[in-house]
Scaffold this motif. Structure first.
Motif, PDB file in Angstrom:
ATOM      1  N   LYS A   2       0.939  -1.124  -0.177  1.00 35.09           N
ATOM      2  CA  LYS A   2      -0.249   0.011  -0.027  1.00 35.09           C
ATOM      3  C   LYS A   2       0.883   1.184   0.035  1.00 35.09           C
ATOM      4  N   GLU A   3       2.000   1.238   0.732  1.00 34.94           N
ATOM      5  CA  GLU A   3       2.741   2.226   0.871  1.00 34.94           C
ATOM      6  C   GLU A   3       3.464   2.565  -0.447  1.00 34.94           C
ATOM      7  N   SER A   5       2.266   2.074  -3.308  1.00 34.06           N
ATOM      8  CA  SER A   5       1.150   2.506  -4.310  1.00 34.06           C
ATOM      9  C   SER A   5       1.043   3.979  -3.897  1.00 34.06           C
ATOM     10  N   TRP A   6       0.864   4.283  -2.718  1.00 36.20           N
ATOM     11  CA  TRP A   6       0.870   5.918  -2.389  1.00 36.20           C
ATOM     12  C   TRP A   6       2.015   6.897  -2.841  1.00 36.20           C
ATOM     13  N   ASP A   7       3.179   5.971  -2.769  1.00 29.89           N
ATOM     14  CA  ASP A   7       4.465   6.886  -3.269  1.00 29.89           C
ATOM     15  C   ASP A   7       4.171   6.992  -4.700  1.00 29.89           C
ATOM     16  N   LEU A   9       1.541   7.025  -6.483  1.00 31.00           N
ATOM     17  CA  LEU A   9       0.222   8.262  -6.517  1.00 31.00           C
ATOM     18  C   LEU A   9       1.196   9.694  -6.514  1.00 31.00           C
ATOM     19  N   ASP A  10       1.903   9.669  -5.175  1.00 29.79           N
ATOM     20  CA  ASP A  10       2.494  11.094  -4.878  1.00 29.79           C
ATOM     21  C   ASP A  10       3.363  11.568  -6.060  1.00 29.79           C
ATOM     22  N   SER A  72       1.533  20.206   1.422  1.00 33.24           N
ATOM     23  CA  SER A  72       0.302  20.077   0.676  1.00 33.24           C
ATOM     24  C   SER A  72       0.597  20.644  -0.742  1.00 33.24           C
ATOM     25  N   TRP A  73      -0.170  19.745  -1.804  1.00 31.44           N
ATOM     26  CA  TRP A  73       0.100  20.496  -3.093  1.00 31.44           C
ATOM     27  C   TRP A  73      -0.569  21.792  -3.360  1.00 31.44           C
TER      28      TRP A  73
END
Length: 134
Positions: A2-3, A5-7, A9-10, A72-73
């Motif tokens: 999961k981590e 995948s989030w990386d 995505l980031d 934040s973006w």
């Protein structure tokens, strides 16, 4: 997993934001010049290409430093916009303090000496601005 995948995505979001910022910067920088950047670059004007490339590199430097310190973006977008504005102000001020040399005219003529001078200024100022925005 999961981590990871989030990386990913980031990274994807970061690259998308970078492209948005670079396109916005390119458009705004093009408005400041008295010549048509795209046309000059397309016809092989190396000075115009070097100068625009320098502005894009400078903007990437600012975005990299801003992204390092932003949480934040939205914050990254806002501070990157501040960086674009700062680079524009530097160009305008430098053009004003060199009245004998019209920078835009010299770049349009293909003056590589002026392009290299501006490259150094843009990259140096970008490092300083990026540091301020961190």
């Amino acid at each position: 997993m999961k981590e990871f995948s989030w990386d990913l995505l980031d990274i994807g979001i970061g690259i998308l934001i970078l492209f948005v910022i670079l396109l916005a910067g390119y458009g705004i920088f093009s408005l400041l010049t008295k010549f048509k950047d795209n046309q000059e670059i397309a016809r092989g004007n190396e000075a115009a290409g070097m100068y625009m490339g320098s502005k894009m590199l400078g903007l990437c430097i600012i975005v990299s430093m801003v992204s390092f310190s932003s949480h934040s973006w939205i914050s990254m977008l806002i501070w990157s916009a501040v960086g674009i504005a700062a680079l524009c102000i530097v160009y305008i001020v430098f053009d004003l303090v060199t009245p004998k040399t019209k920078l835009g005219d010299e770049i349009a003529k293909g003056n590589m000496a002026v392009a290299q001078l501006l490259r150094g200024i843009v990259i140096g100022v970008s490092l300083v601005i990026g540091t301020f925005l961190m």
